[in-house]
Design a protein around this motif. Sequence first.
Motif, PDB file in Angstrom:
ATOM      1  N   TYR A 130       0.800  -1.230   0.000  1.00  0.00           N
ATOM      2  CA  TYR A 130       0.000   0.000   0.000  1.00  0.00           C
ATOM      3  C   TYR A 130       0.831   1.277   0.000  1.00  0.00           C
ATOM      4  N   LEU A 131       2.118   1.202   0.300  1.00  0.00           N
ATOM      5  CA  LEU A 131       2.947   2.406   0.198  1.00  0.00           C
ATOM      6  C   LEU A 131       3.275   2.713  -1.259  1.00  0.00           C
ATOM      7  N   GLU A 132       3.232   1.674  -2.112  1.00  0.00           N
ATOM      8  CA  GLU A 132       3.475   1.844  -3.550  1.00  0.00           C
ATOM      9  C   GLU A 132       2.167   1.974  -4.317  1.00  0.00           C
ATOM     10  N   GLU A 133       1.188   1.143  -3.958  1.00  0.00           N
ATOM     11  CA  GLU A 133      -0.142   1.168  -4.583  1.00  0.00           C
ATOM     12  C   GLU A 133      -1.100   1.788  -3.563  1.00  0.00           C
ATOM     13  N   VAL A 134      -1.054   3.100  -3.455  1.00  0.00           N
ATOM     14  CA  VAL A 134      -1.808   3.798  -2.409  1.00  0.00           C
ATOM     15  C   VAL A 134      -3.313   3.652  -2.643  1.00  0.00           C
ATOM     16  N   PRO A 135      -4.029   3.191  -1.618  1.00  0.00           N
ATOM     17  CA  PRO A 135      -5.488   3.080  -1.764  1.00  0.00           C
ATOM     18  C   PRO A 135      -6.127   4.457  -1.950  1.00  0.00           C
ATOM     19  N   SER A 136      -7.149   4.493  -2.784  1.00  0.00           N
ATOM     20  CA  SER A 136      -7.889   5.740  -3.003  1.00  0.00           C
ATOM     21  C   SER A 136      -8.752   6.026  -1.774  1.00  0.00           C
ATOM     22  N   GLU A 137      -9.291   7.234  -1.729  1.00  0.00           N
ATOM     23  CA  GLU A 137     -10.195   7.576  -0.634  1.00  0.00           C
ATOM     24  C   GLU A 137     -11.398   6.629  -0.631  1.00  0.00           C
ATOM     25  N   LYS A 138     -11.897   6.289  -1.814  1.00  0.00           N
ATOM     26  CA  LYS A 138     -13.030   5.359  -1.919  1.00  0.00           C
ATOM     27  C   LYS A 138     -12.654   3.990  -1.336  1.00  0.00           C
ATOM     28  N   GLU A 139     -11.477   3.477  -1.708  1.00  0.00           N
ATOM     29  CA  GLU A 139     -11.024   2.182  -1.175  1.00  0.00           C
ATOM     30  C   GLU A 139     -10.873   2.242   0.343  1.00  0.00           C
ATOM     31  N   LEU A 140     -10.325   3.343   0.841  1.00  0.00           N
ATOM     32  CA  LEU A 140     -10.152   3.475   2.284  1.00  0.00           C
ATOM     33  C   LEU A 140     -11.494   3.475   3.008  1.00  0.00           C
ATOM     34  N   ARG A 141     -12.500   4.132   2.420  1.00  0.00           N
ATOM     35  CA  ARG A 141     -13.843   4.115   3.025  1.00  0.00           C
ATOM     36  C   ARG A 141     -14.389   2.690   3.060  1.00  0.00           C
ATOM     37  N   GLU A 142     -14.180   1.939   1.969  1.00  0.00           N
ATOM     38  CA  GLU A 142     -14.650   0.550   1.913  1.00  0.00           C
ATOM     39  C   GLU A 142     -13.944  -0.299   2.968  1.00  0.00           C
ATOM     40  N   ILE A 143     -12.645  -0.089   3.140  1.00  0.00           N
ATOM     41  CA  ILE A 143     -11.878  -0.836   4.139  1.00  0.00           C
ATOM     42  C   ILE A 143     -12.395  -0.528   5.539  1.00  0.00           C
ATOM     43  N   VAL A 144     -12.603   0.741   5.826  1.00  0.00           N
ATOM     44  CA  VAL A 144     -13.113   1.157   7.141  1.00  0.00           C
ATOM     45  C   VAL A 144     -14.477   0.531   7.392  1.00  0.00           C
ATOM     46  N   ASP A 145     -15.335   0.521   6.378  1.00  0.00           N
ATOM     47  CA  ASP A 145     -16.663  -0.089   6.519  1.00  0.00           C
ATOM     48  C   ASP A 145     -16.555  -1.580   6.805  1.00  0.00           C
ATOM     49  N   LEU A 146     -15.689  -2.273   6.075  1.00  0.00           N
ATOM     50  CA  LEU A 146     -15.512  -3.715   6.296  1.00  0.00           C
ATOM     51  C   LEU A 146     -14.955  -4.006   7.689  1.00  0.00           C
ATOM     52  N   LEU A 147     -14.061  -3.142   8.148  1.00  0.00           N
ATOM     53  CA  LEU A 147     -13.485  -3.322   9.480  1.00  0.00           C
ATOM     54  C   LEU A 147     -14.486  -2.981  10.584  1.00  0.00           C
ATOM     55  N   GLY A 148     -15.500  -2.161  10.236  1.00  0.00           N
ATOM     56  CA  GLY A 148     -16.486  -1.747  11.226  1.00  0.00           C
ATOM     57  C   GLY A 148     -15.917  -0.776  12.248  1.00  0.00           C
ATOM     58  N   ILE A 149     -15.015   0.096  11.784  1.00  0.00           N
ATOM     59  CA  ILE A 149     -14.370   1.064  12.672  1.00  0.00           C
ATOM     60  C   ILE A 149     -14.544   2.473  12.114  1.00  0.00           C
ATOM     61  N   SER A 150     -14.165   3.449  12.894  1.00  0.00           N
ATOM     62  CA  SER A 150     -14.118   4.832  12.417  1.00  0.00           C
ATOM     63  C   SER A 150     -12.782   5.051  11.720  1.00  0.00           C
ATOM     64  N   PRO A 151     -12.737   5.948  10.752  1.00  0.00           N
ATOM     65  CA  PRO A 151     -11.468   6.210  10.054  1.00  0.00           C
ATOM     66  C   PRO A 151     -10.308   6.523  11.001  1.00  0.00           C
ATOM     67  N   ILE A 152     -10.575   7.228  12.086  1.00  0.00           N
ATOM     68  CA  ILE A 152      -9.501   7.586  13.021  1.00  0.00           C
ATOM     69  C   ILE A 152      -8.854   6.338  13.638  1.00  0.00           C
ATOM     70  N   ASP A 153      -9.605   5.228  13.707  1.00  0.00           N
ATOM     71  CA  ASP A 153      -9.079   3.987  14.277  1.00  0.00           C
ATOM     72  C   ASP A 153      -8.114   3.271  13.337  1.00  0.00           C
ATOM     73  N   LEU A 154      -8.017   3.749  12.105  1.00  0.00           N
ATOM     74  CA  LEU A 154      -7.097   3.175  11.129  1.00  0.00           C
ATOM     75  C   LEU A 154      -5.763   3.932  11.095  1.00  0.00           C
ATOM     76  N   VAL A 155      -5.680   4.981  11.897  1.00  0.00           N
ATOM     77  CA  VAL A 155      -4.497   5.857  11.878  1.00  0.00           C
ATOM     78  C   VAL A 155      -3.428   5.371  12.856  1.00  0.00           C
ATOM     79  N   ARG A 156      -2.196   5.366  12.378  1.00  0.00           N
ATOM     80  CA  ARG A 156      -1.029   5.111  13.238  1.00  0.00           C
ATOM     81  C   ARG A 156      -0.654   6.463  13.871  1.00  0.00           C
ATOM     82  N   LYS A 157      -1.136   6.658  15.077  1.00  0.00           N
ATOM     83  CA  LYS A 157      -1.013   7.972  15.714  1.00  0.00           C
ATOM     84  C   LYS A 157       0.391   8.287  16.239  1.00  0.00           C
TER      85      LYS A 157
END
Length: 113
Positions: free
Chosen positions: A32-59
């Motif tokens: 994913y550092l080379e093939e960066v997911p689009s915003e749409k893909e990231l939304r789909e991933i967050v939905d599948l994970l059942g989390i909020s986008p902030i929970d996907l962040v390496r803080k």
Amino acid sequence: MIKIYHNPRCTKSREGLAILEESGKEFEVIKYLEEVPSEKELREIVDLLGISPIDLVRKNESIWKENYKGKTLSDDEVIKALAENPKLIERPIVIAGKKAVIGRPPENIKSVL
């Protein structure tokens, strides 16, 4: 098809990849550092994970601390930050059909296989 969003430099991501290899199932590796997911893909991933986008962040990443920490961001703003700075995406992420999991700890991956 099973997918793993993988960073070869990350120990946990390599451990997750090994679990998939041992499973004997077919899977696709997305660096994913080379093939960066689009915003749409990231939304789909967050939905599948059942989390909020902030929970996907390496803080603990310096990019986050320097640019976003302490700010109130909408979900869309977090998704945009992840798309612009893929290093901030928690890893590894494994998607199998309609199920997804963050592989921290890597054993979590077995729950979707």
